[in-house]
Scaffold this motif. Structure first.
Motif, PDB file in Angstrom:
ATOM      1  N   MET A  11      12.708  -2.478 -17.969  1.00  0.00           N
ATOM      2  CA  MET A  11      12.905  -2.826 -16.562  1.00  0.00           C
ATOM      3  C   MET A  11      11.546  -3.180 -15.994  1.00  0.00           C
ATOM      4  N   ASP A  12      11.531  -3.707 -14.806  1.00  0.00           N
ATOM      5  CA  ASP A  12      10.281  -4.108 -14.172  1.00  0.00           C
ATOM      6  C   ASP A  12       9.321  -2.914 -14.114  1.00  0.00           C
ATOM      7  N   VAL A  13       8.107  -3.111 -14.597  1.00  0.00           N
ATOM      8  CA  VAL A  13       7.102  -2.047 -14.637  1.00  0.00           C
ATOM      9  C   VAL A  13       6.810  -1.525 -13.225  1.00  0.00           C
ATOM     10  N   ALA A  14       6.857  -2.388 -12.227  1.00  0.00           N
ATOM     11  CA  ALA A  14       6.626  -1.943 -10.843  1.00  0.00           C
ATOM     12  C   ALA A  14       7.675  -0.914 -10.432  1.00  0.00           C
ATOM     13  N   LEU A  15       8.918  -1.098 -10.863  1.00  0.00           N
ATOM     14  CA  LEU A  15       9.976  -0.129 -10.550  1.00  0.00           C
ATOM     15  C   LEU A  15       9.736   1.200 -11.262  1.00  0.00           C
ATOM     16  N   ILE A  16       9.278   1.132 -12.490  1.00  0.00           N
ATOM     17  CA  ILE A  16       8.975   2.355 -13.241  1.00  0.00           C
ATOM     18  C   ILE A  16       7.868   3.129 -12.526  1.00  0.00           C
ATOM     19  N   LYS A  17       6.805   2.430 -12.157  1.00  0.00           N
ATOM     20  CA  LYS A  17       5.684   3.096 -11.479  1.00  0.00           C
ATOM     21  C   LYS A  17       6.116   3.669 -10.131  1.00  0.00           C
ATOM     22  N   ALA A  18       6.930   2.932  -9.393  1.00  0.00           N
ATOM     23  CA  ALA A  18       7.409   3.425  -8.095  1.00  0.00           C
ATOM     24  C   ALA A  18       8.255   4.679  -8.276  1.00  0.00           C
ATOM     25  N   HIS A  19       9.098   4.675  -9.290  1.00  0.00           N
ATOM     26  CA  HIS A  19       9.948   5.836  -9.582  1.00  0.00           C
ATOM     27  C   HIS A  19       9.091   7.066  -9.896  1.00  0.00           C
ATOM     28  N   LEU A  20       8.120   6.910 -10.768  1.00  0.00           N
ATOM     29  CA  LEU A  20       7.258   8.030 -11.158  1.00  0.00           C
ATOM     30  C   LEU A  20       6.415   8.519  -9.987  1.00  0.00           C
ATOM     31  N   THR A  68     -10.033   4.613  -2.198  1.00  0.00           N
ATOM     32  CA  THR A  68      -9.071   5.636  -2.599  1.00  0.00           C
ATOM     33  C   THR A  68      -8.193   5.146  -3.743  1.00  0.00           C
ATOM     34  N   LYS A  69      -7.756   3.899  -3.696  1.00  0.00           N
ATOM     35  CA  LYS A  69      -6.949   3.353  -4.791  1.00  0.00           C
ATOM     36  C   LYS A  69      -7.753   3.310  -6.092  1.00  0.00           C
ATOM     37  N   LYS A  70      -9.040   3.052  -5.991  1.00  0.00           N
ATOM     38  CA  LYS A  70      -9.887   3.061  -7.190  1.00  0.00           C
ATOM     39  C   LYS A  70      -9.964   4.476  -7.766  1.00  0.00           C
ATOM     40  N   GLU A  71     -10.062   5.477  -6.889  1.00  0.00           N
ATOM     41  CA  GLU A  71     -10.027   6.875  -7.337  1.00  0.00           C
ATOM     42  C   GLU A  71      -8.709   7.193  -8.039  1.00  0.00           C
ATOM     43  N   VAL A  72      -7.617   6.750  -7.439  1.00  0.00           N
ATOM     44  CA  VAL A  72      -6.287   6.995  -8.010  1.00  0.00           C
ATOM     45  C   VAL A  72      -6.201   6.367  -9.399  1.00  0.00           C
ATOM     46  N   ALA A  73      -6.658   5.129  -9.519  1.00  0.00           N
ATOM     47  CA  ALA A  73      -6.639   4.462 -10.822  1.00  0.00           C
ATOM     48  C   ALA A  73      -7.454   5.257 -11.835  1.00  0.00           C
ATOM     49  N   GLY A  74      -8.596   5.775 -11.414  1.00  0.00           N
ATOM     50  CA  GLY A  74      -9.427   6.585 -12.307  1.00  0.00           C
ATOM     51  C   GLY A  74      -8.764   7.883 -12.720  1.00  0.00           C
ATOM     52  N   ALA A  75      -7.913   8.413 -11.843  1.00  0.00           N
ATOM     53  CA  ALA A  75      -7.187   9.649 -12.164  1.00  0.00           C
ATOM     54  C   ALA A  75      -6.083   9.402 -13.191  1.00  0.00           C
ATOM     55  N   ILE A  76      -5.591   8.175 -13.245  1.00  0.00           N
ATOM     56  CA  ILE A  76      -4.501   7.835 -14.161  1.00  0.00           C
ATOM     57  C   ILE A  76      -5.035   7.219 -15.458  1.00  0.00           C
ATOM     58  N   LYS A  78      -6.804  -7.048  -5.059  1.00  0.00           N
ATOM     59  CA  LYS A  78      -7.915  -6.283  -5.638  1.00  0.00           C
ATOM     60  C   LYS A  78      -7.443  -4.953  -6.214  1.00  0.00           C
ATOM     61  N   THR A  79      -6.687  -4.201  -5.433  1.00  0.00           N
ATOM     62  CA  THR A  79      -6.262  -2.878  -5.904  1.00  0.00           C
ATOM     63  C   THR A  79      -5.221  -2.974  -7.015  1.00  0.00           C
ATOM     64  N   ASN A  80      -4.415  -4.023  -7.027  1.00  0.00           N
ATOM     65  CA  ASN A  80      -3.458  -4.198  -8.125  1.00  0.00           C
ATOM     66  C   ASN A  80      -4.175  -4.363  -9.459  1.00  0.00           C
ATOM     67  N   THR A  81      -5.349  -4.982  -9.446  1.00  0.00           N
ATOM     68  CA  THR A  81      -6.085  -5.163 -10.697  1.00  0.00           C
ATOM     69  C   THR A  81      -6.537  -3.831 -11.287  1.00  0.00           C
ATOM     70  N   TYR A  82      -6.746  -2.831 -10.445  1.00  0.00           N
ATOM     71  CA  TYR A  82      -7.157  -1.511 -10.943  1.00  0.00           C
ATOM     72  C   TYR A  82      -6.106  -0.903 -11.866  1.00  0.00           C
ATOM     73  N   PHE A  83      -4.858  -1.280 -11.662  1.00  0.00           N
ATOM     74  CA  PHE A  83      -3.750  -0.673 -12.392  1.00  0.00           C
ATOM     75  C   PHE A  83      -3.229  -1.540 -13.529  1.00  0.00           C
ATOM     76  N   GLU A  84      -3.911  -2.636 -13.799  1.00  0.00           N
ATOM     77  CA  GLU A  84      -3.474  -3.517 -14.878  1.00  0.00           C
ATOM     78  C   GLU A  84      -3.439  -2.809 -16.238  1.00  0.00           C
ATOM     79  N   PRO A  85      -4.414  -1.946 -16.564  1.00  0.00           N
ATOM     80  CA  PRO A  85      -4.305  -1.214 -17.842  1.00  0.00           C
ATOM     81  C   PRO A  85      -3.047  -0.332 -17.920  1.00  0.00           C
ATOM     82  N   LEU A  86      -2.656   0.260 -16.798  1.00  0.00           N
ATOM     83  CA  LEU A  86      -1.426   1.055 -16.776  1.00  0.00           C
ATOM     84  C   LEU A  86      -0.218   0.162 -17.013  1.00  0.00           C
ATOM     85  N   ASN A  87      -0.200  -0.994 -16.359  1.00  0.00           N
ATOM     86  CA  ASN A  87       0.898  -1.940 -16.563  1.00  0.00           C
ATOM     87  C   ASN A  87       1.000  -2.320 -18.036  1.00  0.00           C
ATOM     88  N   GLN A  88      -0.142  -2.638 -18.634  1.00  0.00           N
ATOM     89  CA  GLN A  88      -0.145  -3.040 -20.045  1.00  0.00           C
ATOM     90  C   GLN A  88       0.311  -1.900 -20.953  1.00  0.00           C
TER      91      GLN A  88
END
Length: 191
Positions: free
Chosen positions: A146-155, A63-71, A122-132
């Motif tokens: 600010m910390d990218v993790a906080l930005i993603k959590a907020h969104l 499911t996390k891989k699907e989510v990454a693909g959606a983003i 493993k699932t964190n690596t799926y979102f590395e392009p978003l982090n970058q």
């Protein structure tokens, strides 16, 4: 030699697991109920997954891989940071709107205690392009420093709450409403 899994059965098992977890929670999930709901023999389910924890972790990773693909999708690259971000935001928003049960499954699982450290990594690596992408936005003064993790959590939190309300209330979002939601998200993270 391990038995090859029938992908149709695996998909049915995943779907049943997500539906049951969103109704009963992880502690209430029973393998026999997953087998029954998915139309798979209980023995077959145990051949595929030796435990509830293994099953839940597998469903989470898929499911996390699907989510990454959606983003993160190459067709979302639109030239400007704003347009690309907008396409990514809409990709995730629409994924959650079309798959609220998967959204809730992932949301519950993260805090369930069942997730393995290996699957977190493993699932964190799926979102590395978003982090970058967001870090690049920060370097170019588009995104708040600010910390990218906080930005993603907020969104993510805002999208999840909107989708929960829409599903619970049976609302139909108008294009204008979605555009306003995006504008609020954009305004909240930009300099």
């Amino acid at each position: 030699m391990p038995k090859v899994k029938d992908q149709n059965k695996v998909n049915a098992i995943y779907k049943a697991t997500i539906e049951l977890v969103t109704k009963t929670g992880f502690s209430g999930l029973k393998m026999a109920e997953v087998a029954k709901k998915s139309g798979v023999a209980t023995g077959t389910l145990y051949v595929y997954y030796i435990s509830k924890e293994q099953l839940i972790n597998d469903v989470f990773v898929v499911t996390k891989k699907e989510v990454a693909g959606a983003i993160i999708n190459s067709k979302y690259v639109k030239g400007s940071f704003n347009k690309t971000f907008k396409a990514m935001w809409y990709g995730y928003f629409k994924y959650c709107l079309l798959n609220p049960e998967k959204m809730l499954f992932v949301e519950q699982f993260i805090y369930s205690g069942y997730i393995t450290e290996a699957n977190i990594i493993k699932t964190n690596t799926y979102f590395e392009p978003l982090n970058q992408f967001l870090i690049e936005g920060q370097k170019n003064d588009y995104v708040k420093k600010m910390d990218v993790a906080l930005i993603k959590a907020h969104l993510q939190g805002a999208i999840h709450e909107i989708v929960k309300m829409v599903v619970r209330e049976g609302l139909k979002l108008k294009k204008k409403d979605m555009n306003t939601c995006f504008t609020m998200a954009w305004d909240s993270i930009t300099e």
